[in-house]
Design a protein around this motif. Structure first.
Motif, PDB file in Angstrom:
ATOM      1  N   SER A  66      91.736  60.855   9.322  1.00  0.00           N
ATOM      2  CA  SER A  66      91.550  59.558   8.659  1.00  0.00           C
ATOM      3  C   SER A  66      92.810  58.707   8.708  1.00  0.00           C
ATOM      4  CB  SER A  66      91.113  59.771   7.203  1.00  0.00           C
ATOM      5  OG  SER A  66      92.105  60.488   6.485  1.00  0.00           O
ATOM      6  N   SER A  67      93.980  59.318   8.511  1.00  0.00           N
ATOM      7  CA  SER A  67      95.226  58.537   8.503  1.00  0.00           C
ATOM      8  C   SER A  67      95.562  58.013   9.891  1.00  0.00           C
ATOM      9  CB  SER A  67      96.374  59.389   7.965  1.00  0.00           C
ATOM     10  OG  SER A  67      96.626  60.500   8.806  1.00  0.00           O
ATOM     11  N   ILE A  68      95.325  58.804  10.929  1.00  0.00           N
ATOM     12  CA  ILE A  68      95.636  58.342  12.284  1.00  0.00           C
ATOM     13  C   ILE A  68      94.687  57.229  12.707  1.00  0.00           C
ATOM     14  CG2 ILE A  68      95.583  59.008  14.720  1.00  0.00           C
ATOM     15  CD1 ILE A  68      96.790  61.629  13.986  1.00  0.00           C
ATOM     16  N   ILE A  69      93.399  57.380  12.421  1.00  0.00           N
ATOM     17  CA  ILE A  69      92.445  56.323  12.777  1.00  0.00           C
ATOM     18  C   ILE A  69      92.783  55.036  12.033  1.00  0.00           C
ATOM     19  CG2 ILE A  69      90.031  55.593  12.543  1.00  0.00           C
ATOM     20  CD1 ILE A  69      89.190  58.423  13.175  1.00  0.00           C
ATOM     21  N   THR A  70      93.089  55.146  10.742  1.00  0.00           N
ATOM     22  CA  THR A  70      93.433  53.961   9.957  1.00  0.00           C
ATOM     23  C   THR A  70      94.714  53.311  10.446  1.00  0.00           C
ATOM     24  OG1 THR A  70      92.402  54.984   8.020  1.00  0.00           O
ATOM     25  CG2 THR A  70      93.839  53.114   7.623  1.00  0.00           C
ATOM     26  N   ALA A  71      95.730  54.144  10.758  1.00  0.00           N
ATOM     27  CA  ALA A  71      97.018  53.598  11.190  1.00  0.00           C
ATOM     28  C   ALA A  71      96.916  52.945  12.559  1.00  0.00           C
ATOM     29  CB  ALA A  71      98.065  54.707  11.208  1.00  0.00           C
ATOM     30  N   THR A  72      96.281  53.607  13.519  1.00  0.00           N
ATOM     31  CA  THR A  72      96.191  53.044  14.871  1.00  0.00           C
ATOM     32  C   THR A  72      95.271  51.833  14.920  1.00  0.00           C
ATOM     33  OG1 THR A  72      94.480  54.678  15.394  1.00  0.00           O
ATOM     34  CG2 THR A  72      96.725  55.193  16.056  1.00  0.00           C
ATOM     35  N   ALA A  73      94.234  51.807  14.069  1.00  0.00           N
ATOM     36  CA  ALA A  73      93.326  50.658  14.048  1.00  0.00           C
ATOM     37  C   ALA A  73      94.004  49.417  13.492  1.00  0.00           C
ATOM     38  CB  ALA A  73      92.087  50.986  13.223  1.00  0.00           C
ATOM     39  N   SER A  74      95.046  49.599  12.698  1.00  0.00           N
ATOM     40  CA  SER A  74      95.755  48.461  12.109  1.00  0.00           C
ATOM     41  C   SER A  74      96.822  47.899  13.042  1.00  0.00           C
ATOM     42  CB  SER A  74      96.396  48.883  10.789  1.00  0.00           C
ATOM     43  OG  SER A  74      97.410  49.844  11.023  1.00  0.00           O
ATOM     44  N   LEU A  75      97.035  48.528  14.193  1.00  0.00           N
ATOM     45  CA  LEU A  75      98.037  48.077  15.152  1.00  0.00           C
ATOM     46  C   LEU A  75      97.359  47.504  16.392  1.00  0.00           C
ATOM     47  CD1 LEU A  75     100.409  51.175  14.975  1.00  0.00           C
ATOM     48  CD2 LEU A  75     100.909  48.926  14.034  1.00  0.00           C
ATOM     49  N   ASP A  76      98.051  46.580  17.040  1.00  0.00           N
ATOM     50  CA  ASP A  76      97.516  46.111  18.324  1.00  0.00           C
ATOM     51  C   ASP A  76      97.880  47.122  19.410  1.00  0.00           C
ATOM     52  OD1 ASP A  76     100.204  45.669  18.983  1.00  0.00           O
ATOM     53  OD2 ASP A  76     100.119  43.573  18.353  1.00  0.00           O
ATOM     54  N   LEU A  77      97.270  46.967  20.585  1.00  0.00           N
ATOM     55  CA  LEU A  77      97.455  47.934  21.660  1.00  0.00           C
ATOM     56  C   LEU A  77      98.912  48.012  22.109  1.00  0.00           C
ATOM     57  CD1 LEU A  77      94.257  47.300  23.814  1.00  0.00           C
ATOM     58  CD2 LEU A  77      94.698  49.131  22.168  1.00  0.00           C
ATOM     59  N   LYS A  78      99.630  46.888  22.070  1.00  0.00           N
ATOM     60  CA  LYS A  78     101.030  46.886  22.479  1.00  0.00           C
ATOM     61  C   LYS A  78     101.864  47.749  21.531  1.00  0.00           C
ATOM     62  CE  LYS A  78     105.021  43.853  23.130  1.00  0.00           C
ATOM     63  NZ  LYS A  78     105.527  42.450  23.048  1.00  0.00           N
ATOM     64  N   ALA A  79     101.627  47.586  20.223  1.00  0.00           N
ATOM     65  CA  ALA A  79     102.366  48.377  19.250  1.00  0.00           C
ATOM     66  C   ALA A  79     102.019  49.856  19.374  1.00  0.00           C
ATOM     67  CB  ALA A  79     102.067  47.883  17.835  1.00  0.00           C
ATOM     68  N   ASN A  80     100.732  50.152  19.564  1.00  0.00           N
ATOM     69  CA  ASN A  80     100.315  51.546  19.738  1.00  0.00           C
ATOM     70  C   ASN A  80     101.024  52.194  20.916  1.00  0.00           C
ATOM     71  OD1 ASN A  80      98.424  52.570  17.815  1.00  0.00           O
ATOM     72  ND2 ASN A  80      96.996  50.998  18.478  1.00  0.00           N
ATOM     73  N   SER A 209      90.180  48.959  16.671  1.00  0.00           N
ATOM     74  CA  SER A 209      90.945  47.713  16.677  1.00  0.00           C
ATOM     75  C   SER A 209      90.428  46.746  17.741  1.00  0.00           C
ATOM     76  CB  SER A 209      92.428  48.013  16.916  1.00  0.00           C
ATOM     77  OG  SER A 209      93.186  46.833  16.994  1.00  0.00           O
ATOM     78  N   ALA A 210      90.034  47.280  18.899  1.00  0.00           N
ATOM     79  CA  ALA A 210      89.578  46.424  20.004  1.00  0.00           C
ATOM     80  C   ALA A 210      88.217  45.793  19.732  1.00  0.00           C
ATOM     81  CB  ALA A 210      89.526  47.239  21.297  1.00  0.00           C
ATOM     82  N   THR A 211      87.365  46.473  18.954  1.00  0.00           N
ATOM     83  CA  THR A 211      86.025  45.946  18.697  1.00  0.00           C
ATOM     84  C   THR A 211      85.975  44.958  17.538  1.00  0.00           C
ATOM     85  OG1 THR A 211      85.581  47.923  17.361  1.00  0.00           O
ATOM     86  CG2 THR A 211      84.830  47.954  19.643  1.00  0.00           C
ATOM     87  N   LYS A 212      87.089  44.779  16.830  1.00  0.00           N
ATOM     88  CA  LYS A 212      87.234  43.784  15.763  1.00  0.00           C
ATOM     89  C   LYS A 212      86.128  43.892  14.716  1.00  0.00           C
ATOM     90  CE  LYS A 212      89.727  40.696  18.876  1.00  0.00           C
ATOM     91  NZ  LYS A 212      91.032  41.167  18.415  1.00  0.00           N
ATOM     92  N   GLU A 213      85.262  42.862  14.583  1.00  0.00           N
ATOM     93  CA  GLU A 213      84.257  42.838  13.530  1.00  0.00           C
ATOM     94  C   GLU A 213      83.259  43.981  13.640  1.00  0.00           C
ATOM     95  OE1 GLU A 213      84.002  41.004  10.816  1.00  0.00           O
ATOM     96  OE2 GLU A 213      85.926  40.071  11.304  1.00  0.00           O
ATOM     97  N   HIS A 214      82.914  44.374  14.871  1.00  0.00           N
ATOM     98  CA  HIS A 214      81.939  45.432  15.064  1.00  0.00           C
ATOM     99  C   HIS A 214      82.476  46.789  14.572  1.00  0.00           C
ATOM    100  CE1 HIS A 214      79.137  42.936  17.298  1.00  0.00           C
ATOM    101  NE2 HIS A 214      80.167  42.463  17.997  1.00  0.00           N
ATOM    102  N   GLY A 215      83.789  46.947  14.570  1.00  0.00           N
ATOM    103  CA  GLY A 215      84.379  48.209  14.137  1.00  0.00           C
ATOM    104  C   GLY A 215      84.812  48.212  12.684  1.00  0.00           C
ATOM    105  N   LYS A 216      84.499  47.139  11.959  1.00  0.00           N
ATOM    106  CA  LYS A 216      84.966  47.016  10.583  1.00  0.00           C
ATOM    107  C   LYS A 216      84.370  48.092   9.680  1.00  0.00           C
ATOM    108  CE  LYS A 216      85.619  43.617   6.915  1.00  0.00           C
ATOM    109  NZ  LYS A 216      85.388  42.213   6.474  1.00  0.00           N
ATOM    110  N   ALA A 217      83.078  48.387   9.830  1.00  0.00           N
ATOM    111  CA  ALA A 217      82.435  49.405   8.983  1.00  0.00           C
ATOM    112  C   ALA A 217      83.043  50.788   9.244  1.00  0.00           C
ATOM    113  CB  ALA A 217      80.928  49.424   9.249  1.00  0.00           C
ATOM    114  N   PHE A 218      83.295  51.072  10.515  1.00  0.00           N
ATOM    115  CA  PHE A 218      83.918  52.342  10.887  1.00  0.00           C
ATOM    116  C   PHE A 218      85.310  52.442  10.266  1.00  0.00           C
ATOM    117  CE2 PHE A 218      86.222  55.120  13.886  1.00  0.00           C
ATOM    118  CZ  PHE A 218      85.333  56.188  13.985  1.00  0.00           C
ATOM    119  N   TYR A 219      86.044  51.338  10.330  1.00  0.00           N
ATOM    120  CA  TYR A 219      87.400  51.273   9.780  1.00  0.00           C
ATOM    121  C   TYR A 219      87.382  51.459   8.271  1.00  0.00           C
ATOM    122  CZ  TYR A 219      92.016  49.220   8.840  1.00  0.00           C
ATOM    123  OH  TYR A 219      93.302  49.001   8.430  1.00  0.00           O
TER     124      TYR A 219
END
Length: 471
Positions: A66-80, A209-219
């Motif tokens: 949960s922490s890795i998914i939450t942390a990586t989803a809050s970053l853009d691909l460049k930061a990741n 992070s890439a799917t934006k609104e579509h991934g909000k529920a998952f996030y």
């Protein structure tokens, strides 16, 4: 003055109670050594500690995912990409340099030459485990084929002896010859595939992070899961003093009288402890000071609680919640970095393990009378660094890697039997060394990745990542 003392006591109450629990455990353990305790008695002495470890282990996988998914989803691909690259490169450097340090100490001190044993161990032994299979299993675990199975099993190459009948005909007489061949089987071994889950969770987070609104529920689901898990940890963390007391009491009470082994292994133990001290109290503070320009020992002091948990359990993975608390709450490091780097470091960061493996292997090399050639030194450094990547963060796992490397050096595994006598204490020391390197990796990754962390993105996710592991 009284108010200040009361505030200090409230702030450090858990640390004080944990230290008291450790003192009680050591006292009880040494007091019970005068009696010959049965296995059943030792079981009940350590049952509370075993319950404590089981509850912590139960939280590792959910917290990590949960922490890795939450942390990586809050970053853009460049930061990741930048955070991952810095973390991986620094971790590999921290695995390789201790191996070199261990080789240097063994060349200078020569701990194996102070021990005199039979040279029967110097004979070549059949190789039962192939080094290449360690690397193949590592790659298989990096890309798991079943995430559910990965929570309790790892890919592991196994061997079996297959018998094949060979029929021969000579002068109208037939002969049957039985040929035995070793076959490789891709099987599994008990233990969480942590590195595979980390890679999969990172990919899920980046896709979210890439799917934006579509991934909000998952996030939102994994954000909620993080809140729930951390609340459970807040309750569980107060059981630490009891768990530490129980674990140390059982460990000390069950250890045999090792005074004879200590006379033989005194130089080996001294060399290993010197290596741990040099890396933890010299190299780590120096790198921290260069990167952060502040007092490094004040930083190390903030890690007292995770150090105590690591010493009691011999596992940096079990101490991960306390490590996150120290880095995020006390040192105010960015949670997007800590919640990605800490689980990854706990999976592949093995500075203390690499140091121990290299010293142990070269100690045995000297023990059996083999010369420390440059080729053997390089081989031990490389194999110690790479094989430790597949080393699970559990008690005693390093001995498997030592046997594999000794086999590659044509030394029978039986020659390493002396190392088992004091592995219970050295295992805890190398785990603490690993922990210091993990914390340093977070600091270095954060300082070198600041430019890639979007302040706007941080404000958006501030409420979500503001969950603290408080006590």
């Amino acid at each position: 003055m009284a108010q200040s003392c009361k505030q200090c006591l409230n702030t450090n109450l858990l640390v004080i109670l944990t230290l008291l629990g450790g003192a009680v455990g050591l006292s009880v353990g040494f007091s019970l050594r005068k009696w010959t305790l049965t296995k059943d008695t030792l079981l009940w002495i350590g049952i509370l500690g075993e319950m404590y470890i089981r509850m912590l282990k139960m939280m590792i996988v959910p917290l990590m995912v949960s922490s890795i998914i939450t942390a990586t989803a809050s970053l853009d691909l460049k930061a990741n990409g930048k955070i991952s690259a810095v973390c991986l490169i620094f971790t590999m450097v921290c695995n390789f340099l201790p191996s070199v340090l261990g080789c240097i100490l063994c060349v200078i001190i020569e701990p194996g030459k102070s021990v005199h044993i039979s040279k029967e161990f110097a004979t070549v032994h059949d190789q039962s485990t192939e080094t290449q299979d360690i690397f193949a299993d590592l790659l298989r675990n990096v890309f798991p084929d079943n995430l559910i199975v990965s929570t309790f099993e790892q890919a592991h190459t196994k061997y079996r002896i297959a018998e094949r009948n060979l029929s021969l005909v000579k002068n109208e007489s037939s002969f049957i010859t039985i040929i035995k061949e070793k076959e490789k089987i891709l099987g599994s071994a008990n233990g969480t595939n942590i590195i595979g889950l980390i890679i999969a969770s990172s990919i899920f987070g980046m896709a979210t992070s890439a799917t934006k609104e579509h991934g909000k529920a998952f996030y939102n689901f994994f954000t909620s899961a993080t809140y729930v898990i951390l609340q459970m940890l807040r309750w569980l963390i107060w059981f630490t003093p009891v768990g530490v007391a129980s674990l140390l009491a059982r460990t000390i009470a069950s250890s045999a009288d090792t005074s004879d082994e200590f006379r033989h292994l005194g130089m080996f133990i001294a060399t290993a402890l010197l290596g741990f001290a040099l890396w933890s109290l010299a190299v780590v503070p120096l790198v921290y000071f260069i990167i952060n320009r502040t007092n490094p020992f004040r930083f190390l002091f903030t890690l007292v609680e995770p150090v105590l948990i690591t010493f009691a359990t011999s596992s940096t993975a079990i101490a991960m919640p306390e490590t996150l608390h120290s880095l995020e709450v006390i040192n105010k490091l960015d949670k997007r970095v800590t919640r990605f780097v800490v689980p990854l470091s706990a999976s592949i960061g093995r500075s203390g393990t690499c140091l121990y493996i290299s010293i142990s292997c070269l100690f045995v090399v000297q023990l059996v009378g083999m010369e420390l050639t440059f080729t053997r030194l390089v081989l031990v450094c490389i194999l110690s660094t790479i094989s430790a990547l597949a080393n699970p963060p559990v008690t005693g796992a390093s001995l498997v890697n030592i046997i594999i490397i000794l086999t590659a050096l044509d030394i029978p595994p039986e020659a390493a039997s002396l190392l088992y006598a004091f592995d219970w204490i050295l295992d805890r020391c190398r785990s603490i060394t690993n922990l210091f390197s993990h914390a340093l990796c977070v600091v270095v990754t954060y300082e070198l990745s600041k430019s890639a962390l979007s302040e706007d993105n941080q404000e958006v996710t501030e409420n979500i990542l503001n969950t603290e592991i408080t006590v």
